[in-house]
Design an enzyme around this catalytic site. Structure first.
Site, short mmCIF file in Angstrom:
data_model
loop_
_atom_site.label_atom_id
_atom_site.label_comp_id
_atom_site.label_asym_id
_atom_site.label_seq_id
_atom_site.Cartn_x
_atom_site.Cartn_y
_atom_site.Cartn_z
N TYR A 90 -0.12 -1.45 10.63
CA TYR A 90 -0.49 -2.12 9.24
C TYR A 90 0.69 -1.87 8.10
O TYR A 90 1.16 -2.83 7.58
CB TYR A 90 -1.55 -1.12 8.71
CG TYR A 90 -2.08 -1.33 7.44
CD1 TYR A 90 -2.77 -2.69 7.15
CD2 TYR A 90 -2.03 -0.55 6.25
CE1 TYR A 90 -3.46 -2.90 5.80
CE2 TYR A 90 -2.45 -0.73 5.01
CZ TYR A 90 -3.12 -1.84 4.56
OH TYR A 90 -3.63 -1.99 3.34
N LYS B 75 3.08 -4.74 6.00
CA LYS B 75 2.98 -4.59 4.87
C LYS B 75 4.53 -4.69 4.21
O LYS B 75 4.96 -5.21 3.33
CB LYS B 75 2.30 -3.59 4.01
CG LYS B 75 0.89 -3.39 4.21
CD LYS B 75 0.41 -4.57 3.25
CE LYS B 75 -1.25 -4.58 3.48
NZ LYS B 75 -1.79 -5.98 2.66
N HIS C 256 -12.71 3.50 4.04
CA HIS C 256 -11.78 4.60 3.58
C HIS C 256 -12.89 5.71 3.46
O HIS C 256 -14.09 5.60 3.18
CB HIS C 256 -11.26 4.06 2.31
CG HIS C 256 -10.06 3.26 2.74
ND1 HIS C 256 -10.51 1.82 2.30
CD2 HIS C 256 -8.99 3.20 3.32
CE1 HIS C 256 -8.93 1.09 2.86
NE2 HIS C 256 -8.26 1.99 3.37
N SER D 125 0.92 -1.29 0.11
CA SER D 125 -0.04 -0.09 -0.01
C SER D 125 0.92 0.98 0.00
O SER D 125 2.04 1.20 0.50
CB SER D 125 -0.78 -0.03 1.33
OG SER D 125 -1.31 1.35 1.68
N SER D 126 0.39 2.44 -0.46
CA SER D 126 1.09 3.76 -0.44
C SER D 126 1.66 4.08 1.08
O SER D 126 2.49 4.90 1.01
CB SER D 126 0.30 4.66 -1.23
OG SER D 126 -0.85 4.92 -0.43
N CYS D 127 0.84 3.67 2.01
CA CYS D 127 1.33 3.78 3.46
C CYS D 127 2.61 3.47 3.92
O CYS D 127 3.08 3.73 5.03
CB CYS D 127 0.20 3.62 4.28
SG CYS D 127 -0.16 1.86 4.67
#
Ligand SMILES: NC(=O)C1=CN([C@@H]2O[C@H](COP(=O)(O)OP(=O)(O)OC[C@H]3O[C@@H](n4cnc5c(N)ncnc54)[C@H](OP(=O)(O)O)[C@@H]3O)[C@@H](O)[C@H]2O)C=CC1
Ligand SMILES: C[C@H]1O[C@H](OP(=O)(O)OP(=O)(O)OC[C@H]2O[C@@H](n3cnc4c(=O)[nH]c(N)nc43)[C@H](O)[C@@H]2O)[C@@H](O)[C@@H](O)C1=O
Length: 313
Positions: A137, A141, A180, A108-110
């Protein structure tokens, strides 16, 4: 992948998994394996190993994960780090042990540092502190990415890792406590219009910027990369444009037909100020997204109206 290859889509009832399944079916793949969470809890390693031993899939799309928006991530950090570490560790390890030819992992971009330069290049991974609201999270990832890279280096296992930007589309989660922002705002504006309410509350200041990719574009990119990408390097999947939450709220209000006031609740967190992906690595391979944001939101709103009784939330 041949049209008859045995392909396991993990998380096939979720936003991403259901889009990948639709795409595989539309492309003529016929030998698709799925299990609901009730049939196979991926946090149970013995059950995962039994499943791979019996089914022996050739390809795996790993779209099962514990996923949620900013509030869910802040409220349930333990569940987010535990479930994701367990699910991805069990599936990646079993895929390697039982001879899977290729696995696609979704990050994910996070995973990028909170204050990394924009747009976010793949090389910015692990160059600074993460956004606190989703750090557990993101750490899970990052562990998944590193596991794919390590299994490729040590065992020659063919795993690739995609980093999608914020996704939306049919099959999304519309539960206001866990969703979201994009599905949350569709629901909030729709219900306010239906109930004749004068205002809708949007969390935070409205200034954070986010990039939104329709999940059918993500599924298209996932198949494309399963066919054309073979590297331990992570690869971003996005559209290359972002908008502020305020602009997003105004756009959704217009699409839904809500004419009241938009109020910002600044006691709620903003999260990362900006998360725009640099997609030059992906675009250089010849892939492009097809669904513009406004069209994608209109289509998702129609889907929400048609599936009101069964949507999550
Ligand atoms: N949504 C987004 O904006 C983004 C998503 N991603 C990534 O895409 C992937 C899919 O996300 P998304 O589709 O949005 O998430 P969803 O919550 O929509 O779907 C997740 C799926 O995983 C399944 N699942 C969760 N826990 C378990 C478990 N213990 N055992 C078996 N299955 C389980 C769920 O099953 P059930 O239906 O039974 O709950 C569900 O089908 C994730 O890896 C996520 O990190 C990346 C960037 C952005
Ligand atoms: C995909 C990504 O998703 C999460 O990160 P996020 O991008 O911050 O997620 P979000 O969609 O929840 O919020 C985006 C912005 O929107 C604002 N906002 C306004 N009003 C609502 C609202 O009603 N609901 C929500 N959820 N947000 C709202 C909110 O305050 C924030 O400023 C992580 O889980 C992360 O781990 C991850 O991978």
């Amino acid at each position: 992948m041949d049209k008859g290859s045995k392909i396991y889509v993990a998380g096939h009832r979720g936003l991403v998994g259901s889009a990948i399944l639709r795409k595989l079916r539309a492309e003529g793949y016929t030998n698709l394996v799925t299990r609901t969470r009730q049939e196979l809890d991926l946090r149970d390693q013995a059950a995962v190993n039994r499943f791979f031993e019996e089914e022996r899939p050739e390809y795996v799309f790993l779209a099962a994960a514990k996923v949620g928006g900013i509030l869910a991530n802040s409220t349930y950090p333990a569940d987010f780090i535990r479930d994701n570490l367990l699910i991805q560790t069990h599936v990646i390890d079993a895929a390697y042990r039982y001879g899977v030819k290729k696995l696609l992992f979704l990050g994910s971009s996070c995973i990028y540092p909170k204050y990394a330069p924009q747009p976010l290049k793949e090389g910015y991974l692990l160059t600074g502190p993460l956004e606190p609201t989703n750090e557990p999270y993101a750490v899970a990832k990052i562990a998944g990415i590193k596991m794919c890279q390590a299994y490729r280096r040590q065992y020659g296992f063919n795993a690739i890792s995609l980093m999608p930007t914020n996704l939306y589309g049919p099959g999304d989660n519309f539960d206001l406590t866990t969703s979201h922002v994009l599905p949350a705002l569709i629901r909030k504006f729709h219900e306010a219009k239906e109930e004749g309410r004068k205002e809708v509350v949007v969390w935070g200041t409205g200034t954070p910027r986010r990039e939104f990719l329709h999940v059918d574009d993500l599924a298209d990119a996932a198949l494309f990369l399963m066919e054309h990408y073979e590297s331990e390097e992570i690869i971003n999947v996005g559209v290359g444009e972002d908008i502020s939450i305020r602009e997003l709220a105004e756009l959704i209000a217009r699409i839904v037909g809500f004419e009241g006031e938009i109020v910002y609740d600044t006691t709620k967190p903003d999260g990362t100020p900006r998360k725009l992906l640099d997609t030059s690595r992906l675009f250089a391979l010849g892939w492009r997204p097809k669904i513009p944001l406004e069209e994608g939101i209109r289509q998702t709103y129609r889907w929400f109206l048609e599936h009101r009784a069964e949507v999550r939330g």
